[in-house]
Enzyme design. Structure first.
Site, PDB file in Angstrom:
ATOM      1  N   GLU A  70       0.803  -1.222   0.000  1.00  0.00           N
ATOM      2  CA  GLU A  70       0.000   0.000   0.000  1.00  0.00           C
ATOM      3  C   GLU A  70       0.839   1.276   0.000  1.00  0.00           C
ATOM      4  O   GLU A  70       0.499   2.245  -0.684  1.00  0.00           O
ATOM      5  CB  GLU A  70      -0.951   0.005   1.203  1.00  0.00           C
ATOM      6  CG  GLU A  70      -2.123  -0.967   1.087  1.00  0.00           C
ATOM      7  CD  GLU A  70      -1.766  -2.390   1.514  1.00  0.00           C
ATOM      8  OE1 GLU A  70      -0.613  -2.625   1.915  1.00  0.00           O
ATOM      9  OE2 GLU A  70      -2.645  -3.263   1.450  1.00  0.00           O
ATOM     10  N   HIS A 139     -10.848  -5.101   9.243  1.00  0.00           N
ATOM     11  CA  HIS A 139     -11.473  -4.957   7.920  1.00  0.00           C
ATOM     12  C   HIS A 139     -12.837  -4.277   8.021  1.00  0.00           C
ATOM     13  O   HIS A 139     -13.679  -4.438   7.136  1.00  0.00           O
ATOM     14  CB  HIS A 139     -11.651  -6.328   7.248  1.00  0.00           C
ATOM     15  CG  HIS A 139     -10.356  -6.975   6.835  1.00  0.00           C
ATOM     16  ND1 HIS A 139      -9.477  -7.488   7.753  1.00  0.00           N
ATOM     17  CD2 HIS A 139      -9.807  -7.195   5.616  1.00  0.00           C
ATOM     18  CE1 HIS A 139      -8.424  -8.011   7.109  1.00  0.00           C
ATOM     19  NE2 HIS A 139      -8.603  -7.836   5.818  1.00  0.00           N
TER      20      HIS A 139
END
Lengths: 333, 348
Positions: A70, A139
């Site tokens: 990322e 998440h």
């Protein structure tokens, strides 16, 4: 433009997921400099299937699978935006922003300012938020406050299929870094979506989704639909106005203030944690500008300051929903 | 068009000029900082001139570089004007970033300079991104990411190189191994003989060259550039060099002794290159002395310009946040200013 006026255009019924995909498709077609990149966005079609089919349609150059890195691809997108292209990054889950925060906060957010305006950064970051899927703490985060808080970044959070498409397109067309926060629990929700290829939702324009006289509910993402349901169920008892700010930064303060000046009562419903966040910002602006219009204490609906637990009953316990919105309205109406 | 071609006598003269300019600029920046004229932090490039200039000698003027916190030398090597750089160090409106970047953030994207950077290891992802734009639009350019030996320990550096390698992007990663990551010797930061060995992990060439020798750096970068332009992907070039000054100005340098610094000074990149040009009959000592005097005078002019030019208007503090300014900026700027718009008033 009100949500109603937008829908007076020609529309088609589709889900939030399809609306975002259509927005991406139209912008990929419209501008060769636009491309989509992220983990599993291509061959796989996106883990939540938002980009499904785009790889087949546009090819691997324009719908690019990245390594699981990322910080690397968020930085690369920033550099690519500064040098003449318009990347649209999918960050699979907003929780992963933790991994890429250096590139977001020190590079993407600050470059235009630190360089004295000498770099334009037309980068769009799409990411998912929200609990309700049993995905547990890493998440399920709702972190849009971080980005809306950080100078140099713009943040939008659609609550309907129409705004999902319109905000996605506006974000891609913007020359500034814009984060689009998609609540994953509303991907399956359907709505009327304008089909005009130039339909966009300008950044910084709220939508009055329902007009009312007694209480203003400012709701975001999943809570827009849930608040509209509550407003319908209270019809005859309490007249509820529901506003979806759509854009969190810039925030359409005027529309919210005008509504509170009319109703005198405010509920702010947003899934992010309650402390120091989206709720507080909206409330602060209303207090600064409409304090003397208020007839009751402002109410907040959000996630108590916890992480999203895994166990289903615990998750339902902390996740704000229509019951919480109803209770908040009833406390002050 | 090449910045300057080190294969020609004129190009070598230009390379020497840029190295001397960097040294004169940074010596003067150090002096002005010591006198309290320049605020903040200043990290000088003295001793490393051959790396920045050698790299830029092998780039075209429209290639990109992404720099480090020690970025003055990269700016001058790329062709930026010391006058506006010095104004930026002073925080003046005429500086490259209107006085909002300072020493660590000088940038001129139009000139291919994607910014010095206050975060160790943040430049390589930027270079990978520029290389992505180049590749995506089939442009005939390359992007260089400079990084120090300390940055080789940063995760985002490896993510950026991996991405550039995976996508065969026209990027070059130039590791300036000046032997200290801030105050810690390179040996205590990496268990590697050559930092360029990390390139093996990405199946890209990694070479280590003498960073005090401008031609060695220029040759390695020229080769990397050919490879990048041919679509064969990135290269890592490690240049072994040395930082004569501390990590930052004012650093008392308890981590090294003077003898070590003196040993490196014996291989000074400017002196050795100048001596070679004199040996080749391309330059006389007198010409060099004249060149240095001329450059030092131009740096004095830059300082004078920086001293005399104005600070930005206070309103500039709120400008350049975005291309499309949101109403918040006006709203909150009114709150912040002492001349009105206090809380409770209508500052909509």
């Amino acid at each position: 433009m009100t949500a109603q006026a937008e829908l007076e255009q020609e529309t088609e019924t589709m889900t939030v997921r399809e609306a975002i995909r259509q927005g991406l498709r139209e912008e990929l077609e419209r501008d060769e400099d636009v491309y989509v990149m992220g983990e599993d966005v291509g061959l796989f079609g996106g883990v939540l299937e938002v980009t499904s089919g785009l790889y087949e349609e546009f090819g691997e150059e324009r719908v690019r699978d990245t390594p699981i890195s990322e910080a690397g691809f968020m930085g690369a997108a920033t550099g690519a935006a500064a040098t003449g292209t318009r990347p649209v990054v999918e960050l699979m889950f907003s929780d992963f922003m933790g991994v890429s925060m250096e590139q977001i906060m020190n590079q993407m957010a600050k470059m235009h300012y630190m360089f004295g305006g000498k770099a334009e950064l037309p980068v769009t970051v799409r990411t998912t938020e929200g609990g309700g899927m049993g995905a547990a703490s890493q998440h399920s985060g709702t972190v849009h406050t971080w980005i809306a808080h950080f100078p140099g970044l713009k943040a939008v959070a659609p609550g309907t299929a129409a705004s999902a498409k319109g905000l996605t397109k506006a974000a891609i067309r913007s020359d500034d870094p814009v984060f689009v926060f998609e609540n994953k629990m509303i991907y399956e929700q359907s709505g009327e979506v304008p089909t005009d290829e130039d339909y966009t939702v300008p950044l910084g324009e709220a939508a009055v989704e329902r007009e009312g006289e007694d209480v203003t509910v400012v709701a975001t993402q999943r809570l827009v639909g849930e608040s509209l349901g509550v407003a319908d169920s209270l019809e005859g008892d309490v007249s509820v106005e529901v506003i979806d700010p759509r854009s969190l930064y810039p925030l359409d303060t005027d529309t919210i203030v005008e509504s509170v000046e009319k109703t005198g009562r405010l509920v702010v419903a947003d899934e992010s944690p309650l402390s120091y966040g989206t709720h507080a910002e909206i409330i602060a602006r209303v207090q600064e500008e409409a304090f003397f219009s208020l007839d009751a204490p402002i109410q907040r609906v959000g996630t108590p300051d916890t992480h999203m637990p895994f166990s289903p009953p615990l998750e339902q316990e902390v996740l704000p929903g229509d019951d919480d919105v109803r209770a908040a309205i009833e406390r002050i109406a | 068009m090449a910045n300057f071609d080190i294969e020609t006598a004129d190009g070598r003269r230009e390379a020497l000029r840029r190295m001397v300019t960097i040294r004169a600029f940074d010596e003067e920046a150090g002096n002005r900082f010591a006198d309290g004229e320049i605020p903040g932090f200043v990290h000088l490039y003295i001793g490393e001139e051959a790396v920045g200039v050698g790299t830029c000698a092998s780039l075209d003027s429209d290639d990109y570089i992404a720099s480090t916190h020690r970025g003055h030398g990269h700016c001058i090597a790329k062709g930026l004007d010391p006058k506006y750089m010095m104004a930026e160090l002073y925080g003046k409106a005429e500086g490259y970033c209107n006085g909002k970047g300072g020493s660590m953030h000088i940038a001129d994207v139009d000139a291919g300079m994607l910014g010095a950077n206050g975060i160790v290891g943040a430049g390589p992802p930027m270079a990978t991104g520029a290389a992505l734009s180049i590749d995506y639009q089939d442009r005939d350019q390359v992007a260089v990411g400079f990084l120090g030996d300390g940055a080789v320990a940063q995760g985002q550096v490896h993510e950026a190189i991996n991405l550039a390698s995976t996508w065969d992007l026209p990027a070059i990663f130039v590791v300036e191994n000046n032997h200290y990551g801030e105050g810690t010797p390179v040996e205590k930061q990496h268990n590697l003989e050559n930092l360029s060995d990390t390139a093996q992990a990405y199946d890209i060439p990694g070479v280590t060259v003498d960073g005090m020798d401008i031609t060695a750096v220029a040759e390695a970068v020229a080769e990397a550039r050919e490879r990048a332009r041919a679509g064969d992907g990135p290269t890592m070039v490690e240049a072994q060099t040395y930082r004569y000054r501390g990590h930052y100005e004012g650093d008392e340098e308890p981590y090294r002794d003077d003898e070590e610094v003196e040993r490196w000074r014996e291989q000074d990149p400017i002196e050795s290159f100048k001596d070679r040009l004199i040996e080749r009959g391309e330059l006389t000592q007198e010409e060099f002395d004249d060149l240095r005097a001329e450059i030092e005078a131009s740096i004095d002019d830059a300082v004078e310009y920086a001293q005399e030019t104005d600070y930005p208007e206070l309103s500039a503090a709120y400008e350049d946040m975005f291309v499309e300014q949101p109403p918040e900026l006006e709203r909150f700027a009114n709150v912040a200013r002492t001349d009105g718009g206090a809380n409770g008033g209508d500052h909509r």
